[in-house]
Design a protein around this motif. Sequence first.
Motif, PDB file in Angstrom:
ATOM      1  N   LEU A 129       0.832  -1.210   0.000  1.00 21.87           N
ATOM      2  CA  LEU A 129       0.000   0.000   0.000  1.00 21.87           C
ATOM      3  C   LEU A 129       0.863   1.256   0.000  1.00 21.87           C
ATOM      4  O   LEU A 129       0.618   2.197  -0.768  1.00 21.87           O
ATOM      5  CB  LEU A 129      -0.942   0.005   1.203  1.00 21.87           C
ATOM      6  CG  LEU A 129      -2.148  -0.907   1.083  1.00 21.87           C
ATOM      7  CD1 LEU A 129      -2.797  -1.122   2.441  1.00 21.87           C
ATOM      8  CD2 LEU A 129      -3.151  -0.350   0.098  1.00 21.87           C
ATOM      9  N   SER A 130       1.892   1.272   0.843  1.00 24.73           N
ATOM     10  CA  SER A 130       2.767   2.434   0.932  1.00 24.73           C
ATOM     11  C   SER A 130       3.504   2.673  -0.385  1.00 24.73           C
ATOM     12  O   SER A 130       3.581   3.807  -0.879  1.00 24.73           O
ATOM     13  CB  SER A 130       3.774   2.236   2.072  1.00 24.73           C
ATOM     14  OG  SER A 130       4.713   3.282   2.088  1.00 24.73           O
ATOM     15  N   GLU A 151      12.829  15.423  -4.103  1.00 24.48           N
ATOM     16  CA  GLU A 151      14.199  14.962  -3.879  1.00 24.48           C
ATOM     17  C   GLU A 151      14.212  13.601  -3.186  1.00 24.48           C
ATOM     18  O   GLU A 151      15.042  12.751  -3.500  1.00 24.48           O
ATOM     19  CB  GLU A 151      14.984  15.975  -3.047  1.00 24.48           C
ATOM     20  CG  GLU A 151      15.193  17.305  -3.727  1.00 24.48           C
ATOM     21  CD  GLU A 151      16.138  17.246  -4.921  1.00 24.48           C
ATOM     22  OE1 GLU A 151      16.836  16.231  -5.104  1.00 24.48           O
ATOM     23  OE2 GLU A 151      16.163  18.220  -5.694  1.00 24.48           O
ATOM     24  N   SER A 152      13.311  13.405  -2.221  1.00 25.00           N
ATOM     25  CA  SER A 152      13.223  12.114  -1.543  1.00 25.00           C
ATOM     26  C   SER A 152      11.835  11.956  -0.941  1.00 25.00           C
ATOM     27  O   SER A 152      11.116  12.939  -0.709  1.00 25.00           O
ATOM     28  CB  SER A 152      14.292  11.972  -0.451  1.00 25.00           C
ATOM     29  OG  SER A 152      14.060  12.886   0.608  1.00 25.00           O
ATOM     30  N   TYR A 153      11.492  10.720  -0.713  1.00 30.04           N
ATOM     31  CA  TYR A 153      10.183  10.360  -0.151  1.00 30.04           C
ATOM     32  C   TYR A 153      10.437   9.180   0.770  1.00 30.04           C
ATOM     33  O   TYR A 153      10.988   8.163   0.345  1.00 30.04           O
ATOM     34  CB  TYR A 153       9.235   9.970  -1.279  1.00 30.04           C
ATOM     35  CG  TYR A 153       7.808   9.625  -0.878  1.00 30.04           C
ATOM     36  CD1 TYR A 153       6.759  10.470  -1.228  1.00 30.04           C
ATOM     37  CD2 TYR A 153       7.501   8.448  -0.200  1.00 30.04           C
ATOM     38  CE1 TYR A 153       5.447  10.161  -0.908  1.00 30.04           C
ATOM     39  CE2 TYR A 153       6.189   8.135   0.131  1.00 30.04           C
ATOM     40  CZ  TYR A 153       5.168   8.994  -0.228  1.00 30.04           C
ATOM     41  OH  TYR A 153       3.867   8.677   0.095  1.00 30.04           O
ATOM     42  N   GLU A 154      10.085   9.316   2.024  1.00 27.98           N
ATOM     43  CA  GLU A 154      10.247   8.238   2.992  1.00 27.98           C
ATOM     44  C   GLU A 154       8.952   8.089   3.759  1.00 27.98           C
ATOM     45  O   GLU A 154       8.380   9.076   4.224  1.00 27.98           O
ATOM     46  CB  GLU A 154      11.392   8.543   3.951  1.00 27.98           C
ATOM     47  CG  GLU A 154      11.622   7.451   4.966  1.00 27.98           C
ATOM     48  CD  GLU A 154      12.780   7.749   5.903  1.00 27.98           C
ATOM     49  OE1 GLU A 154      12.873   7.054   6.926  1.00 27.98           O
ATOM     50  OE2 GLU A 154      13.572   8.677   5.629  1.00 27.98           O
ATOM     51  N   ASP A 155       8.480   6.861   3.886  1.00 25.82           N
ATOM     52  CA  ASP A 155       7.222   6.604   4.572  1.00 25.82           C
ATOM     53  C   ASP A 155       7.435   5.540   5.644  1.00 25.82           C
ATOM     54  O   ASP A 155       7.934   4.460   5.348  1.00 25.82           O
ATOM     55  CB  ASP A 155       6.162   6.121   3.576  1.00 25.82           C
ATOM     56  CG  ASP A 155       4.788   5.940   4.198  1.00 25.82           C
ATOM     57  OD1 ASP A 155       4.590   6.328   5.365  1.00 25.82           O
ATOM     58  OD2 ASP A 155       3.909   5.404   3.509  1.00 25.82           O
ATOM     59  N   ILE A 178      -1.765   3.324   8.156  1.00 28.44           N
ATOM     60  CA  ILE A 178      -1.462   4.750   8.303  1.00 28.44           C
ATOM     61  C   ILE A 178      -0.141   5.029   7.591  1.00 28.44           C
ATOM     62  O   ILE A 178       0.887   4.435   7.921  1.00 28.44           O
ATOM     63  CB  ILE A 178      -1.371   5.151   9.789  1.00 28.44           C
ATOM     64  CG1 ILE A 178      -2.676   4.802  10.501  1.00 28.44           C
ATOM     65  CG2 ILE A 178      -1.047   6.636   9.919  1.00 28.44           C
ATOM     66  CD1 ILE A 178      -2.581   4.815  12.006  1.00 28.44           C
ATOM     67  N   LEU A 179      -0.201   5.894   6.607  1.00 34.00           N
ATOM     68  CA  LEU A 179       0.989   6.313   5.874  1.00 34.00           C
ATOM     69  C   LEU A 179       1.497   7.603   6.496  1.00 34.00           C
ATOM     70  O   LEU A 179       0.716   8.504   6.800  1.00 34.00           O
ATOM     71  CB  LEU A 179       0.652   6.537   4.391  1.00 34.00           C
ATOM     72  CG  LEU A 179      -0.050   5.388   3.670  1.00 34.00           C
ATOM     73  CD1 LEU A 179      -0.333   5.776   2.218  1.00 34.00           C
ATOM     74  CD2 LEU A 179       0.755   4.113   3.754  1.00 34.00           C
ATOM     75  N   LYS A 180       2.789   7.688   6.708  1.00 31.10           N
ATOM     76  CA  LYS A 180       3.400   8.879   7.302  1.00 31.10           C
ATOM     77  C   LYS A 180       4.560   9.350   6.430  1.00 31.10           C
ATOM     78  O   LYS A 180       5.724   9.302   6.839  1.00 31.10           O
ATOM     79  CB  LYS A 180       3.888   8.560   8.715  1.00 31.10           C
ATOM     80  CG  LYS A 180       2.782   8.125   9.649  1.00 31.10           C
ATOM     81  CD  LYS A 180       3.338   7.682  10.971  1.00 31.10           C
ATOM     82  CE  LYS A 180       2.227   7.059  11.786  1.00 31.10           C
ATOM     83  NZ  LYS A 180       2.714   6.307  12.910  1.00 31.10           N
ATOM     84  N   PRO A 181       4.241   9.786   5.223  1.00 36.35           N
ATOM     85  CA  PRO A 181       5.317  10.167   4.309  1.00 36.35           C
ATOM     86  C   PRO A 181       6.018  11.460   4.726  1.00 36.35           C
ATOM     87  O   PRO A 181       5.392  12.392   5.232  1.00 36.35           O
ATOM     88  CB  PRO A 181       4.593  10.345   2.975  1.00 36.35           C
ATOM     89  CG  PRO A 181       3.185  10.619   3.328  1.00 36.35           C
ATOM     90  CD  PRO A 181       2.925   9.917   4.630  1.00 36.35           C
ATOM     91  N   VAL A 206       0.085  19.553  -1.415  1.00 34.62           N
ATOM     92  CA  VAL A 206       0.520  18.233  -0.951  1.00 34.62           C
ATOM     93  C   VAL A 206      -0.689  17.346  -0.679  1.00 34.62           C
ATOM     94  O   VAL A 206      -0.725  16.179  -1.093  1.00 34.62           O
ATOM     95  CB  VAL A 206       1.416  18.359   0.301  1.00 34.62           C
ATOM     96  CG1 VAL A 206       1.752  16.984   0.866  1.00 34.62           C
ATOM     97  CG2 VAL A 206       2.694  19.123  -0.034  1.00 34.62           C
ATOM     98  N   ASP A 207      -1.685  17.893  -0.003  1.00 33.46           N
ATOM     99  CA  ASP A 207      -2.906  17.119   0.272  1.00 33.46           C
ATOM    100  C   ASP A 207      -3.573  16.665  -1.023  1.00 33.46           C
ATOM    101  O   ASP A 207      -4.041  15.533  -1.129  1.00 33.46           O
ATOM    102  CB  ASP A 207      -3.902  17.939   1.097  1.00 33.46           C
ATOM    103  CG  ASP A 207      -3.449  18.147   2.535  1.00 33.46           C
ATOM    104  OD1 ASP A 207      -2.483  17.473   2.980  1.00 33.46           O
ATOM    105  OD2 ASP A 207      -4.061  18.991   3.224  1.00 33.46           O
ATOM    106  N   ASN A 208      -3.600  17.532  -2.021  1.00 32.78           N
ATOM    107  CA  ASN A 208      -4.197  17.191  -3.314  1.00 32.78           C
ATOM    108  C   ASN A 208      -3.403  16.082  -4.010  1.00 32.78           C
ATOM    109  O   ASN A 208      -3.990  15.156  -4.585  1.00 32.78           O
ATOM    110  CB  ASN A 208      -4.289  18.428  -4.207  1.00 32.78           C
ATOM    111  CG  ASN A 208      -5.038  18.139  -5.485  1.00 32.78           C
ATOM    112  OD1 ASN A 208      -6.095  17.520  -5.483  1.00 32.78           O
ATOM    113  ND2 ASN A 208      -4.476  18.585  -6.606  1.00 32.78           N
TER     114      ASN A 208
END
Length: 152
Positions: free
Chosen positions: A66-67, A86-90, A110-113, A128-130
């Motif tokens: 899912l993440s 530049e980076s994405y960490e979840d 629960i995703l916490k990116p 970001v929300d969009n």
Amino acid sequence: MSIYQATIFWQRQSEEVFIDAKYSRAHKWSFDGGATIDASSSPSVVPLPFSKPDNIDPEEAFVASLSSCHMLFFLHFAAKSGYIVESYEDSATGIMSNNAHGKMAMTEVILKPRIKWQQPESIDKQTVDNLHHQAHEACFIANSVYTEIKVE
């Protein structure tokens, strides 16, 4: 239409009786791209020593799927909108509990990116929300499950 293939392999060890339920749940997942992953039941489902805690379990894989799906669509929509990530960490978390039918299920993920942008000053919370909303709506895995998926 696309088809995806995984091969799951488990074999009883010669010293295991099996019908006493005292057998290893360690097994292998092999994928069409060539990757092989050591897997097992979760120690929270099947106690040690019959589970192997350093192997991936199906519940962890579900959360990771899912993440990963959400992230890949998020990156797609960010790029399409002209924003450079530049980076994405979840650090995603899955919660197992009884579902509406009284059965154990992954009821919430629960995703916490944490996202680093090339030009953070050009990104506001609404944007970001969009992007997260678009990613959630497009994610194939999210569209395939009843699990509630939240982005924090």
